[in-house]
Design an enzyme around this catalytic site. Structure first.
Site, mmCIF file in Angstrom:
data_model
loop_
_atom_site.group_PDB
_atom_site.id
_atom_site.type_symbol
_atom_site.label_atom_id
_atom_site.label_comp_id
_atom_site.label_asym_id
_atom_site.label_seq_id
_atom_site.Cartn_x
_atom_site.Cartn_y
_atom_site.Cartn_z
ATOM 1 N N LYS A 265 39.324 28.043 22.652
ATOM 2 C CA LYS A 265 40.483 28.888 22.971
ATOM 3 C C LYS A 265 41.491 28.623 21.856
ATOM 4 O O LYS A 265 42.027 27.521 21.752
ATOM 5 C CB LYS A 265 41.057 28.481 24.327
ATOM 6 C CG LYS A 265 42.395 29.132 24.667
ATOM 7 C CD LYS A 265 42.840 28.763 26.090
ATOM 8 C CE LYS A 265 44.188 29.363 26.441
ATOM 9 N NZ LYS A 265 44.582 29.098 27.839
ATOM 10 N N GLU A 269 48.115 31.415 24.449
ATOM 11 C CA GLU A 269 48.950 30.654 25.388
ATOM 12 C C GLU A 269 49.352 29.297 24.816
ATOM 13 O O GLU A 269 49.269 28.276 25.497
ATOM 14 C CB GLU A 269 48.215 30.484 26.725
ATOM 15 C CG GLU A 269 47.901 31.808 27.396
ATOM 16 C CD GLU A 269 47.304 31.681 28.790
ATOM 17 O OE1 GLU A 269 46.586 30.696 29.045
ATOM 18 O OE2 GLU A 269 47.565 32.572 29.618
ATOM 19 N N ARG A 313 50.089 43.981 26.828
ATOM 20 C CA ARG A 313 49.176 42.830 26.813
ATOM 21 C C ARG A 313 47.716 43.264 26.917
ATOM 22 O O ARG A 313 46.827 42.659 26.314
ATOM 23 C CB ARG A 313 49.537 41.877 27.973
ATOM 24 C CG ARG A 313 48.562 40.743 28.121
ATOM 25 C CD ARG A 313 49.024 39.746 29.159
ATOM 26 N NE ARG A 313 47.943 38.849 29.532
ATOM 27 C CZ ARG A 313 48.011 37.963 30.497
ATOM 28 N NH1 ARG A 313 49.123 37.828 31.208
ATOM 29 N NH2 ARG A 313 46.984 37.183 30.780
ATOM 30 N N LYS A 337 36.820 37.969 28.612
ATOM 31 C CA LYS A 337 37.040 38.040 30.068
ATOM 32 C C LYS A 337 36.657 39.422 30.572
ATOM 33 O O LYS A 337 36.810 40.409 29.857
ATOM 34 C CB LYS A 337 38.499 37.743 30.397
ATOM 35 C CG LYS A 337 38.851 36.267 30.259
ATOM 36 C CD LYS A 337 40.217 35.947 30.851
ATOM 37 C CE LYS A 337 40.523 34.460 30.662
ATOM 38 N NZ LYS A 337 41.816 34.062 31.242
ATOM 39 N N ASP A 342 43.570 39.482 33.014
ATOM 40 C CA ASP A 342 43.263 38.090 33.349
ATOM 41 C C ASP A 342 42.697 37.930 34.755
ATOM 42 O O ASP A 342 43.419 37.522 35.661
ATOM 43 C CB ASP A 342 44.552 37.255 33.213
ATOM 44 C CG ASP A 342 44.277 35.764 33.263
ATOM 45 O OD1 ASP A 342 43.104 35.384 33.269
ATOM 46 O OD2 ASP A 342 45.248 34.991 33.280
ATOM 47 N N GLU A 370 41.483 31.675 41.265
ATOM 48 C CA GLU A 370 42.883 31.561 40.852
ATOM 49 C C GLU A 370 43.728 32.709 41.401
ATOM 50 O O GLU A 370 44.848 32.498 41.858
ATOM 51 C CB GLU A 370 42.962 31.554 39.315
ATOM 52 C CG GLU A 370 44.394 31.629 38.795
ATOM 53 C CD GLU A 370 44.484 31.652 37.271
ATOM 54 O OE1 GLU A 370 43.439 31.577 36.597
ATOM 55 O OE2 GLU A 370 45.613 31.743 36.757
#
Ligand code: BDP
Length: 678
Positions: A265, A269, A313, A337, A342, A370
């Site tokens: 990654k 972020e 985004r 993803k 997300d 999540e």
């Protein structure tokens, strides 16, 4: 003596309560099997640890005919696959390698356990993907990012000397569903993961997993050369940096000769990456690919990148990666993803799928919940996984589904892989909720064969985990199969997304808008509710994210009339009084969706309560109490979202649905103290 008699009596009367069912056995339960076939009824040649496991499973559990296990060079094309054939006196399982034999053994055990016919077998299996991998987001301090089943399974402090029996149980569970790879640590990776003392610990795990056909991979921090190696920087074009990675990689392969590779990654972020030095993702990935290549290792480079900017985004990963197509080395695979934001309850598929024509692509799903009520909510995810896999990207014409783009059947992909973010922790039942075990199971089964239907998977899982009694299987199956849509309905129907409470993502916060916070982390950024309507305009007149989809999808999504209603507010800002296909206004439809989500969970409670006679008391109660939480949460979601959106729509909640039971102002005050580790 008296006491003893009493115990004996209780024992005879209530055997179930003595053999408490804590869920630790997962789906690997062989309740009626006293003993399997004797060793002389298994024909096999050679010695190999994997073969030994296969034989042990048979002698412990298999009650059918004599079995022959054969490796045959001519079957190498089946990769990890196998052939199972019955003849008059035995069943022959053949495969190109021992891993295939082990998978074949789990296949026949599954048939036995689900009471399927084991007499006239003629089965050929070849996995859909070469790399079927779990991504653990586990930290070295024992916490798990987005983990809802207790702390990490990996006891780094105890390793390499003290070995938990659960490591092997974990490997066995994975092997039984075909998972053959695991990333041990969080994508927000600590550089310490690559320290020699940690690698010694990783080696121990790799040794335990190997006989079960499982390879170990690690997430790596891009700044490792600087932080761990004390180099001047971590610039991928710096020779010292390249050498550092080369040496580190050799060190790893000395300890773990079949090490799988790195997951990265980068520049996402707040994580470091090649862009810190003005380099591209391809520069970064290729540097690692070069050092892994001689050992046969691969780089899984994540496309989950976005930064606070004017750009929507949902568009950013595509914008960043498209210009790099063709620039990646052939042992790099871009991990994408399933959706462009997300892991939301529903997203359209990520437009990067199919768009990178000269790059291997793999899908990343989130098994851990999540955004789906943690381990409290019963949400069966096979329908979500399949929705993405079956989405037609139209990249190479009609029929270019995400599944076919990624499994190598349409394109000559050098590597094929699929990843799931694990929901596993040290909880006795592994996943925090018995029903969340089904999501681990479903991911493995779909990674093996993405053509399995959700229903087939549920049937298997329920029969293996609970009972094959149809009075149980049928209603519970219906509950599981509808549960994902139910969650969408009470959380974020019609294409709404990311209106969760800040940071921990449990519960609703559609009003969320922290002054000075990152706008792209705020719910109001995503729903854009105002007096006119609600939803994110991603058409040509808005962010034009629709243009990232191949024709005809760009038009289908871009036109409010043809956009699927379950994605309407993802792509359009829609007036409150807009007329939906069933004649209701958008506002009414929203109200009905939330209400039907709540009603369904209530229905699940009734279904489950009726199942009491078929389930052991312990698991029955566990599920029952989780459903209570889910039921309360669903009402909380409904009230929060409807009362909040009503401040814009100014329309009444249709009178034939349940009235809110909360005040909006009270709901706004709720601040859960849930820790999010990263
Ligand atoms: C988000 C999670 C965050 C992860 C990130 C990722 O909130 O904890 O680090 O994804 O996938 O869903 O990198």
């Amino acid at each position: 003596m008296n006491n003893f008699r009493t115990y004996l009596l209780i024992f005879l009367l209530f055997p179930l309560s003595f053999f408490a069912e804590d869920g630790s056995q997962l789906w690997l339960r062989f309740p009626n099997v006293k003993k399997g076939i004797s060793a002389d009824k298994i024909i096999s040649k050679g010695k190999n640890p994997t073969l030994e496991i296969a034989k042990k499973e048979l002698t412990t559990y298999w009650q059918g005919q004599m079995i022959e296990l054969r490796t045959e060079k001519s079957l190498k094309h089946l990769k990890d696959g196998y052939i199972i054939k019955s003849n008059s006196d035995k069943i022959i399982i053949s495969a190109g390698k021992e891993n295939g034999l082990l998978y074949g053994v789990y296949h026949i055990l599954r048939l036995q356990q689900t009471k399927s016919d084991v007499n006239h077998l003629n089965i050929t299996e070849k996995p859909s993907y070469d790399v079927r991998i779990l991504n653990h987001w586990d930290n070295l301090d024992g916490s798990v990012e987005r983990g809802y089943a207790g702390k990490s399974l990996w006891k780094w402090e105890d390793l390499p000397n003290k070995i938990s029996p659960r490591y092997e149980e974990y490997a066995r569970a994975n092997a039984s569903i075909g998972i053959n790879s695991v990333v041990l640590n969080n994508v927000n990776a600590s550089p310490n993961m690559l320290r020699t003392d940690y690698l010694q610990k990783v080696k121990v795990l790799a040794n335990i997993f190997r006989p079960y056909g499982i390879k170990v991979y690690l997430s790596v921090n891009f700044s490792s050369p600087k932080v761990l190696g004390r180099l001047e920087n971590s610039d991928p074009l710096n020779k010292n940096v390249q050498n550092w990675w080369k040496d580190k990689t050799s060190e790893i392969y000395k300890l773990i000769p079949d090490f799988g590779g790195f997951l990265v990654k980068a520049n996402s972020e707040g994580q470091p990456g090649p862009q810190d030095y003005g380099r591209t993702h391809a520069d970064g990935a290729n540097m690692m690919a070069d050092v892994l290549k001689p050992f046969g290792g691969i780089v899984m480079w994540r496309a989950f990148v976005y930064s606070p900017s004017k750009e929507d985004r949902a568009k950013q990963a595509y914008l960043e990666f498209l210009p790099l197509d063709g620039k990646f080395k052939d042992n790099v695979i871009v991990q994408i993803k399933n959706g462009p934001i997300d892991f939301q309850p529903r997203e359209p598929f990520n437009p990067l799928f199919g768009a990178l024509k000269k790059t291997s692509e793999m899908a990343e799903f989130q098994i851990t919940q999540e955004y789906l009520g943690f381990s409290n909510h019963l949400v069966f995810l096979a329908p979500l996984f399949k929705e993405t896999l079956e989405s037609d990207t139209y990249a190479d014409g009609k029929g270019s589904t995400v599944a076919k783009i990624t499994d190598g059947s349409l394109r000559n992909n050098k590597i094929t892989a699929i990843a799931g973010v694990a929901n596993i922790g040290e909880d006795t039942n592994w996943t925090g909720n018995i029903f969340a075990q089904a999501n681990w199971y479903a991911f493995g089964r779909l990674a093996w064969n993405h053509e399995l239907s959700s229903e087939q998977i549920v049937n298997e899982w329920l029969k293996m985990t609970f009972t094959d009694n149809q009075k149980f299987v049928n209603p519970v199956k219906e509950m599981m199969l509808s549960s994902r849509e139910t969650a969408v309905d009470y959380m974020m129907p019609l294409g709404l997304h990311h209106i969760f409470a800040f940071d921990h993502h449990y519960g609703p916060e559609p009003w969320g808008n922290i002054q000075g916070g990152r706008p792209d982390w705020m719910p109001v950024y995503y729903h854009k509710a105002d007096e006119n309507g609600v939803g994110f305009d991603r058409t040509k007149s808005g962010s034009n994210a629709v243009s990232q989809y191949f024709s005809p999808l760009n038009n289908t999504f871009g036109n409010i009339e043809t956009c699927p209603e379950n994605l309407l507010l993802w792509f359009h800002h829609v007036p409150w009084s807009y007329q939906m296909k069933d004649g209701k206004t958008l506002w009414e439809e929203l109200c009905f969706k939330y209400d039907s989500g709540v009603k369904n969970v209530r229905e699940y409670q009734k279904i489950w309560d009726k199942m009491e006679p078929y389930v052991d008391a312990e698991r029955f109660k566990q599920v029952q109490s989780k459903l209570k939480i889910q039921s309360k949460d669903a009402v909380w979601w409904k009230d929060a979202c409807l009362l909040y959106f009503q401040t814009f729509s100014k329309m009444p909640i249709p009178y034939n649905i349940e009235r809110p039971v909360h005040e909006l102002e009270d709901l706004k005050k709720i601040k859960l103290d849930l820790k999010h580790h990263n």
